[in-house]
Enzyme design. Structure first.
Site, PDB file in Angstrom:
ATOM      1  N   ARG A  81       3.219   1.474  -7.460  1.00 12.04           N
ATOM      2  CA  ARG A  81       3.309   0.313  -6.554  1.00 12.04           C
ATOM      3  C   ARG A  81       2.136  -0.642  -6.753  1.00 12.04           C
ATOM      4  NH1 ARG A  81       6.166   2.079  -1.478  1.00 12.04           N
ATOM      5  NH2 ARG A  81       4.714   0.921  -0.223  1.00 12.04           N
TER       6      ARG A  81
ATOM      7  N   HIS B 155      20.404 -38.552 -23.721  1.00  9.45           N
ATOM      8  CA  HIS B 155      19.411 -39.072 -24.686  1.00  9.45           C
ATOM      9  C   HIS B 155      19.181 -38.092 -25.821  1.00  9.45           C
ATOM     10  CE1 HIS B 155      18.635 -42.470 -22.112  1.00  9.45           C
ATOM     11  NE2 HIS B 155      18.600 -41.640 -21.087  1.00  9.45           N
TER      12      HIS B 155
ATOM     13  N   CYS C 162       0.851  -1.192   0.000  1.00  9.80           N
ATOM     14  CA  CYS C 162       0.000   0.000   0.000  1.00  9.80           C
ATOM     15  C   CYS C 162       0.887   1.244   0.000  1.00  9.80           C
ATOM     16  CB  CYS C 162      -0.863   0.004   1.260  1.00  9.80           C
ATOM     17  SG  CYS C 162      -1.806  -1.511   1.436  1.00  9.80           S
TER      18      CYS C 162
ATOM     19  N   LYS D 256       2.867  -8.703 -18.253  1.00 10.07           N
ATOM     20  CA  LYS D 256       2.918  -9.139 -16.849  1.00 10.07           C
ATOM     21  C   LYS D 256       1.833 -10.172 -16.578  1.00 10.07           C
ATOM     22  CE  LYS D 256       4.304  -9.440 -12.678  1.00 10.07           C
ATOM     23  NZ  LYS D 256       5.499 -10.295 -12.432  1.00 10.07           N
TER      24      LYS D 256
ATOM     25  N   GLU E  72      13.805 -14.961 -20.658  1.00  8.54           N
ATOM     26  CA  GLU E  72      12.803 -13.891 -20.795  1.00  8.54           C
ATOM     27  C   GLU E  72      13.398 -12.502 -20.634  1.00  8.54           C
ATOM     28  OE1 GLU E  72       9.564 -13.947 -18.003  1.00  8.54           O
ATOM     29  OE2 GLU E  72      10.783 -14.750 -16.422  1.00  8.54           O
TER      30      GLU E  72
ATOM     31  N   GLU F  63      13.144 -22.860 -13.734  1.00  6.88           N
ATOM     32  CA  GLU F  63      12.937 -21.429 -13.439  1.00  6.88           C
ATOM     33  C   GLU F  63      14.185 -20.637 -13.800  1.00  6.88           C
ATOM     34  OE1 GLU F  63      10.478 -19.749 -13.098  1.00  6.88           O
ATOM     35  OE2 GLU F  63      11.175 -17.868 -12.295  1.00  6.88           O
TER      36      GLU F  63
ATOM     37  N   TRP G 281      -3.423  -1.991  -1.554  1.00 10.64           N
ATOM     38  CA  TRP G 281      -3.203  -3.253  -2.268  1.00 10.64           C
ATOM     39  C   TRP G 281      -3.760  -4.315  -1.329  1.00 10.64           C
ATOM     40  CZ3 TRP G 281      -1.332  -5.460  -6.722  1.00 10.64           C
ATOM     41  CH2 TRP G 281      -1.037  -6.804  -6.672  1.00 10.64           C
TER      42      TRP G 281
ATOM     43  N   ASN H 170       0.131   0.239   6.015  1.00 10.89           N
ATOM     44  CA  ASN H 170       0.773  -0.633   5.034  1.00 10.89           C
ATOM     45  C   ASN H 170       1.406  -1.762   5.825  1.00 10.89           C
ATOM     46  OD1 ASN H 170       1.960  -1.739   2.783  1.00 10.89           O
ATOM     47  ND2 ASN H 170       3.772  -0.433   2.901  1.00 10.89           N
ATOM     48  N   GLY H 171       1.104  -3.019   5.425  1.00 12.31           N
ATOM     49  CA  GLY H 171       1.689  -4.158   6.146  1.00 12.31           C
ATOM     50  C   GLY H 171       0.608  -5.181   6.462  1.00 12.31           C
TER      51      GLY H 171
ATOM     52  N   LYS I 178      14.107 -17.495 -16.501  1.00 16.82           N
ATOM     53  CA  LYS I 178      14.579 -16.151 -16.100  1.00 16.82           C
ATOM     54  C   LYS I 178      15.578 -15.622 -17.129  1.00 16.82           C
ATOM     55  CE  LYS I 178      12.199 -14.681 -13.358  1.00 16.82           C
ATOM     56  NZ  LYS I 178      11.222 -15.587 -13.711  1.00 16.82           N
TER      57      LYS I 178
END
Ligand code: AGP
Length: 608
Positions: free
Chosen positions: A27, A504, A2, A603, A488, A481, A75, A101-102, A485
Site C-alpha cells: 500500500r 488542418h 496507512c 511510476k 500507456e 488524458e 502514509w 488510517n484516514g 491512458k
C-alpha cells in the site's frame, strides 16, 4: 493509505504484527510502528523508512514480549514522515495507544480544545488528537470513551486502540476507512485489509461505518455508535494473497479507479468549512493572492493534463492569465517570469526530475512557487514555497487515475479560493460551485457502475491501430488524458486533438472505421464539435461521444454515446475521464497487457 494490524491471543503479538504489516507494504508507506502490552505497560517502537528497520530494531519482535498489541504503516498526510509522527500515538500517561488510517478533518479545532485543557502534543499528526481525546473521555469504560470520541471527530478513520487498564481486549473503530476483524484459532486480529490476516484466518468480519469491535483472545463483540451490541455475519475469504492485495480487483489500476470517489471526498471535504474554501497548509494571504498577475502551471504527463484543465478553470473563474508548460520544456526555454507571478508545480510523486528542475528554475529567479503534491515530505513538497496536498493515498498502478482526479479537485478548490479573494465570484456562485463539487463522488460512483457497457465497447477495439481523442476547450484537456491512458497501458497509438484543428492536417489520417472519441461537455461548444464529428464520420470514422446527459443533438452525429451526469461546466473533466479510464483499462486487459506495470514506464520518472 496507512496499514493497521492488531492481535490478541495466546501467541507473542509483536512477530504477528510485523508479519501482518509486511503483507500491507504494497500500500506504500514512509514509517512504521508497533505497540505491545508487556504485562505491566504498553511498549511502543517506531521507525522511519522500511518495515525492515522496525523488525531489526525489535529483533523481529523478540524485544517486545506480550500477547496483545497494534501496529501501523504510515502514509503521511498531516506531518512529514518521522519517528515522532509515526504511529502508534500515546496519550500523555502512555496508558492508551492508537493507530489510525484516514483524515481527521477537525483535528486542529480539537487540538486547540485539548491544549486549552493542558494536553501537550508531541507530533504534527491529526491522529494524536484521538489518543488525547480518548484520555479526556476515559472514566473507566473504553467503549464509552470511544463513543464520545466518535461523536466529536469529523472525517474518516479506521482506529486500532489498546488501553493499559484493559489488557485483555483490543478495540477497533471504523468510519469510511476500511477495517476488518479476523477470528483465528489461537487469537483474534484487526487489520485495514485482508492480506494482513490471511496467514492466520480466512474467517473475517467487515466492520461497517460507526461500528466498534472489541476483541479478546477468544471472543469478538460488536457495538454500534449508541453502545448497543450488534451481531454480524462472518465471511470466508477465498482470495489468494495476490488478489487480496488488490482488494479482490484484478489490477491495482481498477482498484484505484474505484477508490476515486473516496479520494475526491478526502481531498475535498477537509477544505470546505462553513461554506468557504479553507486550505490549511497553503499559507497564502489574501493580499498575496490578490497580487498574483499570472500563473504558470508546470508538470509532466497526466499532471500536465490537469494543468491544461486548470488553465481553463482559473482563467474562466478567477480571470487570472495562466500559461501551461511541460516541465521538460519549461526548464530549458528560459521562460519569461516576472515579479508577482506564481509557478505551480503539479506532481503526484513529488520527485519527477523535470518537474523538480522546473521548480528550482523558478525559485532561482525569485518567483513564488506552489507544489500540488500527493506524497508528503517529497522533494517538491519540501522545496516549494507553498504546498497543497492531494491526499489520494499511495497510487500503485503506473497509470495514474485517483491521483489525477485528486489533482483536479485541488486545482478547482484553489481556483475557487483565488476567484473569491479577488472578487471575481459572488458568495452565491461559490456556494453553487462547492455544492457541485460535493456531488462529484457519487456521480463518479454512478459512472463506475456502468463498467460492463464500456467493457463491451472496448472489446471491439483491442485490435485498433490508431485512436483519436478530440474536444474543444476543457474537452480538449480531457482528450489529452484519455489519449495518454490508452497509449500507456494498451500500447495503441493515439493522439489528442483540438477538434477545430483536425482539418488542418490530421483529418487525412481518418480511414473507414477509425475510432475517434469526441468529448462534448461544454454546452456553448456543442454545435462546433458536432460539426467536427460530421466531418469525421463523413470520412468513415466511428465516433464515440462522451457528453452531458440531455445532449440529444449528439445522437444524430455520433455512432456511440456515453452520457455523464450534469455538473458545473468547470468540473466536467472529473466525470468525463471516468469512461475514458474504463475504456483504456478494458482495451489493455483485452490485449493481455501488463496493466499495472506497462512496458518502458516507471511510476516516478526521477531521471531526465
Ligand atoms: C500518468 O499515467 C503517467 N504515469 C505519467 O504521465 C505521470 O503523470 C507523470 O510521469 C508525472 O508524474 P508525477 O505526477 O509523479 O510528477
Amino acid at each position: 493509505m496507512c496499514g493497521i494490524v492488531g492481535y490478541i491471543g495466546e501467541s507473542q503479538a509483536a512477530p504477528i504484527l510485523l508479519d501482518g504489516l509486511s503483507k500491507l507494504e504494497y500500500r506504500g508507506y514512509d514509517s512504521a510502528g508497533i505497540a505491545v502490552y508487556d504485562g505491566d505497560n504498553i511498549k511502543v517502537q517506531k521507525a522511519i523508512g522500511r518495515l525492515k528497520v522496525l523488525s531489526e530494531l525489535t529483533h523481529d519482535g523478540a524485544t517486545m514480549p506480550g500477547v496483545s498489541g497494534i501496529g501501523h504503516t504510515r502514509w503521511a498526510t498531516h506531518g512529514a514522515p518521522s519517528n515522532i509522527n509515526a504511529h502508534p500515538h500515546f496519550n500523555q500517561e502512555e496508558t492508551i495507544a492508537v493507530v489510525h488510517n484516514g483524515i481527521i478533518e477537525n483535528y486542529l479545532k480539537l487540538k486547540k480544545y485539548l491544549e486549552n485543557k493542558n494536553y501537550h502534543f508531541v507530533s504534527d499528526t491529526d491522529t494524536e488528537v484521538v489518543a488525547h481525546l480518548l484520555d479526556y473521555y476515559y472514566k473507566g469504560d473504553p467503549i464509552e470513551a470511544i463513543i464520545k470520541v466518535m461523536h466529536r471527530v469529523e472525517g474518516s478513520y479506521g482506529l486500532g486502540i489498546i488501553f493499559k487498564a484493559h489488557p485483555e481486549q483490543i478495540y477497533a473503530v471504523r468510519k469510511d476507512s476500511p477495517l476488518i476483524v479476523g477470528h483465528g484459532k489461537d487469537g483474534n486480529l484487526i487489520a485495514s485489509d485482508v492480506p494482513a490476516v490471511l496467514k492466520y484466518t480466512r474467517n473475517v468480519y467487515f466492520i461497517q461505518n460507526e461500528e466498534i469491535a472489541v476483541l479478546s483472545g477468544e471472543d469478538i463483540f460488536f457495538y454500534n455508535v449508541d453502545g448497543e451490541g450488534i451481531t454480524k455475519e462472518s465471511t470466508t475469504i477465498d482470495w489468494d494473497m495476490n488478489a487480496a492485495e488488490k482488494g479482490g480487483y484484478e489490477h491495482f489500476m481498477l482498484k484505484e479507479m474505484y477508490e476515486q470517489p473516496q479520494t475526491v471526498r478526502d481531498t475535498l471535504s477537509p477544505r470546505i468549512k462553513d461554506g468557504a474554501v479553507y486550505i490549511e497548509e497553503l499559507g497564502m494571504t489574501d493580499e498575496e493572492i490578490r497580487r498574483i498577475r499570472k500563473i504558470h502551471m508546470v508538470a509532466c504527463g497526466s499532471a500536465y493534463h490537469t494543468g491544461v484543465t486548470a488553465k481553463y478553470v482559473f482563467e474562466g473563474m478567477a480571470r487570472i492569465p495562466v500559461e501551461v508548460d511541460l516541465a521538460s520544456e519549461f526548464r530549458y526555454r528560459n521562460p519569461i517570469l516576472q515579479e508577482d507571478e506564481l509557478v505551480i508545480i503539479i506532481s503526484q510523486s513529488g520527485e519527477t526530475a523535470d518537474s523538480l528542475a522546473a521548480l528550482r528554475e523558478a525559485k532561482g529567479r525569485g518567483i513564488q512557487t506552489l507544489g500540488i503534491v500527493n506524497v508528503v515530505g517529497s522533494s517538491i513538497a519540501r522545496e516549494a514555497d507553498k504546498v497543497m496536498y492531494t491526499w489520494a493515498g499511495p497510487e500503485i498502478a503506473v497509470a495514474t487515475t485517483k491521483a489525477y482526479s485528486a489533482q483536479l479537485i485541488a486545482e478547482y478548490l484553489l481556483a475557487i479560493q483565488f476567484a473569491k479573494v479577488r472578487g471575481e465570484i459572488t458568495e452565491a456562485e461559490m456556494a453553487s460551485y462547492l455544492k457541485d463539487l460535493q456531488k462529484l463522488p457519487e456521480q463518479i460512483e454512478m459512472l463506475l457502475s456502468n463498467k460492463e457497457k464500456i467493457q463491451h465497447f472496448a472489446n471491439r477495439y483491442i485490435s485498433a491501430k490508431d485512436v483519436f481523442f478530440v474536444g474543444r476547450g476543457l474537452d480538449y484537456a480531457i482528450s489529452m488524458e484519455g489519449s495518454l491512458k490508452l497509449k500507456e497501458i494498451s500500447y495503441i497509438h493515439s493522439e489528442a486533438y483540438a477538434a477545430g484543428e483536425l482539418k488542418h492536417g490530421t483529418i487525412s489520417l481518418i480511414e473507414e472505421g477509425t475510432l475517434v472519441a469526441a468529448v462534448l461537455t461544454q454546452e456553448e461548444l456543442y454545435k462546433k464539435t458536432i460539426s467536427n464529428i460530421v466531418e469525421l464520420t463523413s470520412r468513415g470514422a466511428f465516433v464515440l461521444a462522451v457528453t452531458n446527459t440531455g445532449n440529444l443533438e449528439i445522437k444524430k452525429a455520433a455512432d456511440y454515446v456515453i452520457y455523464i451526469p450534469q455538473t458545473n461546466r468547470w468540473f466536467t473533466n472529473s466525470l468525463a475521464i471516468i469512461p475514458l479510464q474504463l475504456f483504456s483499462y478494458y482495451v489493455s486487459v483485452g490485449k493481455g497487457c501488463d496493466v499495472d506495470k506497462p512496458r518502458n514506464l516507471a511510476k516516478s520518472v526521477t531521471v531526465e
